[in-house]
Design a protein around this motif. Structure first.
Motif, PDB file in Angstrom:
ATOM      1  N   ARG A   1       0.822  -1.201   0.000  1.00 48.94           N
ATOM      2  CA  ARG A   1       0.000   0.000   0.000  1.00 48.94           C
ATOM      3  C   ARG A   1       0.867   1.267   0.000  1.00 48.94           C
ATOM      4  N   GLU A   2       1.915   1.256   0.833  1.00 51.51           N
ATOM      5  CA  GLU A   2       2.812   2.417   0.898  1.00 51.51           C
ATOM      6  C   GLU A   2       3.580   2.590  -0.409  1.00 51.51           C
ATOM      7  N   ARG A   3       3.993   1.481  -0.993  1.00 55.16           N
ATOM      8  CA  ARG A   3       4.720   1.535  -2.263  1.00 55.16           C
ATOM      9  C   ARG A   3       3.809   2.083  -3.372  1.00 55.16           C
ATOM     10  N   GLN A   4       2.574   1.644  -3.365  1.00 55.19           N
ATOM     11  CA  GLN A   4       1.616   2.122  -4.354  1.00 55.19           C
ATOM     12  C   GLN A   4       1.365   3.617  -4.182  1.00 55.19           C
ATOM     13  N   ARG A   5       1.324   4.074  -2.931  1.00 53.48           N
ATOM     14  CA  ARG A   5       1.115   5.496  -2.665  1.00 53.48           C
ATOM     15  C   ARG A   5       2.268   6.329  -3.228  1.00 53.48           C
ATOM     16  N   ASP A   6       3.501   5.847  -3.071  1.00 54.90           N
ATOM     17  CA  ASP A   6       4.657   6.566  -3.607  1.00 54.90           C
ATOM     18  C   ASP A   6       4.643   6.571  -5.139  1.00 54.90           C
ATOM     19  N   ARG A   7       4.180   5.467  -5.726  1.00 56.60           N
ATOM     20  CA  ARG A   7       4.075   5.429  -7.187  1.00 56.60           C
ATOM     21  C   ARG A   7       3.023   6.435  -7.668  1.00 56.60           C
ATOM     22  N   SER A   8       1.924   6.527  -6.945  1.00 50.87           N
ATOM     23  CA  SER A   8       0.881   7.488  -7.301  1.00 50.87           C
ATOM     24  C   SER A   8       1.396   8.921  -7.220  1.00 50.87           C
ATOM     25  N   LEU A   9       2.231   9.207  -6.218  1.00 55.61           N
ATOM     26  CA  LEU A   9       2.812  10.542  -6.087  1.00 55.61           C
ATOM     27  C   LEU A   9       3.640  10.901  -7.319  1.00 55.61           C
ATOM     28  N   LEU A  10       4.449   9.949  -7.778  1.00 56.13           N
ATOM     29  CA  LEU A  10       5.273  10.187  -8.962  1.00 56.13           C
ATOM     30  C   LEU A  10       4.387  10.364 -10.198  1.00 56.13           C
ATOM     31  N   PHE A  11       3.319   9.589 -10.290  1.00 52.18           N
ATOM     32  CA  PHE A  11       2.385   9.689 -11.409  1.00 52.18           C
ATOM     33  C   PHE A  11       1.706  11.056 -11.424  1.00 52.18           C
TER      34      PHE A  11
END
Length: 722
Positions: A680-690
């Protein structure tokens, strides 16, 4: 004696008018004013073209003529403004008809490709050769018509062999024809184009190809007839989004829903625009009054301020006066303050909760539990679901929480959370999650009292609720909103994109009393970002699965752009100092624009401070982006990824996209102990970059030092060497 007339303006006519000189634009506005007052004015010289009783021309000025479509008695549609020579030299070049798919009126200029109205000529290197195959040879006329392509343009479409020719034709093609042909040109399968491009704009009822009065009322006929709106266009006070919506957007705005509805879509697809127009549409149907029966809310404070500014531009003070515009935490705080709950307690950021739990465990000597785990359990499950008793906690579902808990463990956690909340109260503080939970409970009780009251004294707060950036709200927020508006038609309207979720709020709306099944739609056309930037941003999202806020999955299939630009730059450096050298060099290559059109985005506040210092050393006017947005409009804007939500720029540098920074190194501790939280945390960081990668309109550069982020696919990273 002649009477006045209805004169609407077609979207594409507006585009043509905006290309004229200011003096000619003024002449167009004066013409429209005269025509509305008396279309039979001899000076307008209104007459049919080529013997056609419906297609007409009228005099705008010595050099320009208005092309009009006669809809019904005293009802006209301005479809083009042309130089007088273009109108009369070739009367057969204009065709009009009702599209059998959308039911909208289409007027097309059939000038041959290579001789277009905008004067574009195909460059010699793009000229077709005898061996070039027509671009759309694989599709039959019947298939193209089923997709909604404009029938009069079929002969020209059949002759297209180069992208340059396609771009020239689409400069004057109807909206759906443009969307369909671009999607097919990009290699989208026929069935996918039918489902994602055509079906969302298909008319809701059978189309009569001769009923122009019905056609002009449909969303697919993009028109305005409001004189103030037209005057604002002429005065350049309005942006185009305030007047003309894409037919897909307009259908969503004006539809009557039997309950909660949700509109999703990638960045730049116009979700916020749809939310604002939905508010205006709902306000137009309110009975007269001075109350505020419509709530417009979002998570972020500066986004709420932006919504107010844009709604004011869209509908003026009369519209804003009927709408309560406030961010969700401030709304919860207002509810709590009204009830005189939590008096004399200071609200602390939810980001401090893990540290507070750690301090509590250390101070009280409680052992056996990890502070981070307890902080997440308390905020996401107990507060998030507005659980008020141990019995409720024992029965509660715990989605996305990783490890399961025994009854005994839940009992231990419940006792610890009770002690923790007492500990916070003794300190005179509470968190925004606690405020939301308390507000939700107060509103749920209020709604229950309202249902039992015959006097109506405790009636619900709102008639309609519109939520922007819905993916960022917590379960407690949703429970509060559900209680604030009575269930029924057009009660809740939500816009958002879970791919842009940058806060740890995962909810299933159905379990919270908000049923959006069958009332979910998705926008796929980006108006902000070029096709080149969009393609690379989608690469960043490779391999992730995102939810749809209701227990299902959502992807970005069909997400596309009609804009073209330069390919993004990807480049690495050995050290952070050398990466800052890259930033400065790239700024110089862009000419160091300081008008607020350029930004530098980094993952941490420390890196932002470094960049600000370097910009100062270079003599460049850098402006920090704070919690309420950029501190001033001009300069080069610098901030962390979180700060860029809701902003957009012409050019942008994303720096520090290194492994350990994106994603954060700290989340690796959850890899084995709590795999679901790690994901979940990794996905959140990916969303930030997106989110960051989809802020620029025209140009993007992505830099890193050391090892590049694993979110940058090998194809993107290897591009720097080619």
């Amino acid at each position: 004696m002649s009477t006045g007339a209805m004169l609407r303006i077609l979207d594409r006519a507006d585009k043509e008018v905006m290309k004229l000189t200011r003096a000619d634009i003024g002449a167009v506005y004066e013409f429209m004013h005269k025509f509305r007052n008396n279309p039979d004015n001899p000076g307008l010289k209104l007459k049919s073209l080529n013997g056609d009783s419906r297609l007409m021309s009228a005099r705008v000025s010595r050099d320009y003529r208005a092309l009009l479509l006669h809809i019904a008695d005293r009802d006209y549609l301005l479809v083009a403004v042309k130089h007088r020579g273009e109108v009369y030299d070739d009367l057969s070049r204009y065709a009009y008809r009702i599209n059998r798919v959308t039911g909208g009126i289409e007027v097309v200029d059939l000038a041959p490709v290579g001789d277009s109205i905008v004067g574009r000529v195909v460059p010699p290197e793009a000229e077709p050769t005898p061996t070039q195959k027509p671009l759309f040879d694989a599709y039959s006329d019947a298939q193209l018509l089923e997709l909604g392509v404009s029938e009069p343009l079929l002969p020209q479409i059949r002759e297209l062999t180069t992208e340059a020719e396609l771009l020239e034709l689409l400069d004057r093609a109807p909206q759906l024809t443009t969307d369909v042909l671009f999607a097919l040109f990009d290699g989208k399968p026929y069935e996918e184009v039918l489902q994602q491009v055509t079906e969302p704009v298909r008319a809701d009822e059978p189309v009569d190809p001769e009923d122009f009065e019905a056609a002009v009322q449909r969303p697919a006929t993009q028109v305005t007839s409001d004189d103030e709106a037209l005057q604002a266009i002429i005065g350049e006070a309005f942006e185009r989004w305030q007047i003309f919506l894409h037919p897909t957007q307009r259908k969503l705005v004006e539809r009557k829903y039997n309950g909660p509805a949700r509109v999703g879509g990638g960045p730049g697809t116009g979700k916020t625009i749809v939310a604002l127009h939905r508010v205006a549409h709902l306000a137009r149907h309110l009975p007269p009054g001075t109350d505020k029966p419509i709530l417009l809310t979002t998570f972020n404070r500066n986004l709420a301020a932006d919504l107010r500014t844009r709604l004011l531009a869209l509908g003026g003070q009369d519209l804003v006066a009927r709408v309560d515009i406030i961010n969700i935490d401030r709304l919860a705080s207002r509810v709590v303050t009204e009830a005189k709950a939590g008096a004399n307690r200071n609200v602390v950021s939810d980001n401090q909760v893990p540290d507070l739990w750690g301090e509590f465990l250390l101070e009280t000597g409680a052992s056996g539990w990890d502070g981070d785990f307890l902080a997440a359990e308390w905020t996401q499950v107990i507060l998030g679901q507005v659980l008020n008793s141990r019995a409720e906690y024992f029965k509660a579902r715990r989605p996305n929480r990783g490890r399961s808990l025994t009854r005994m463990e839940r009992d231990q956690i419940w006792q610890l959370t009770e002690r923790f909340t007492s500990w916070l109260e003794a300190r005179g503080v509470w968190t925004w999650r606690q405020v939301a939970q308390r507000a939700a409970r107060l509103e749920m009780d209020r709604a229950a009292e309202s249902g039992e009251s015959s006097s109506g004294f405790r009636r619900p707060r709102y008639r309609h609720v519109v939520v922007d950036e819905a993916q960022d709200l917590s379960a407690a927020h949703w429970k509060m909103l559900r209680a604030m508006v009575p269930p029924g038609p057009d009660d809740l309207f939500l816009t958002g994109d879970t791919h842009q979720r940058i806060y740890d709020n995962h909810v299933t709306l159905g379990s919270l009393g908000i049923n959006i099944r069958g009332r979910s739609s998705r926008l796929t056309l980006s108006y902000r970002t070029t096709r080149q930037i969009l393609a690379d941003a989608l690469q960043i999202m490779t391999g992730e699965v995102y939810d749809d806020l209701d227990g299902g999955e959502e992807d970005l299939a069909g997400y596309r752009s009609l804009l073209r630009g330069a390919r993004p730059v990807f480049h690495g450096a050995a050290t952070w100092t050398q990466e800052q050298d890259l930033i400065v060099t790239h700024l110089r290559s862009w000419g160091n624009p300081v008008d607020g059109s350029l930004a530098i985005c980094v993952p941490t506040r420390e890196l932002a401070a470094d960049v600000l210092s370097r910009m100062e050393a270079e003599g460049l006017p850098a402006v920090e982006i704070g919690p309420d947005g950029p501190k001033q409009p001009d300069g080069i804007h610098v901030g962390t990824m979180h700060r860029f939500k809701g902003l957009e720029y012409q050019r942008m540098i994303i720096a520090g996209v290194s492994d350990g920074l994106v994603p954060r190194q700290v989340i690796s501790r959850y890899r084995d102990s709590d795999p679901k939280r790690y994901q979940r945390e990794r996905q959140r960081d990916r969303s930030l970059l997106f989110v960051a990668a989809t802020r620029p309109r025209d140009e993007l550069a992505v830099f890193w030092h050391g090892t590049p982020s694993p979110f940058l696919t090998s194809r993107l990273v290897q591009r720097e060497a080619t």
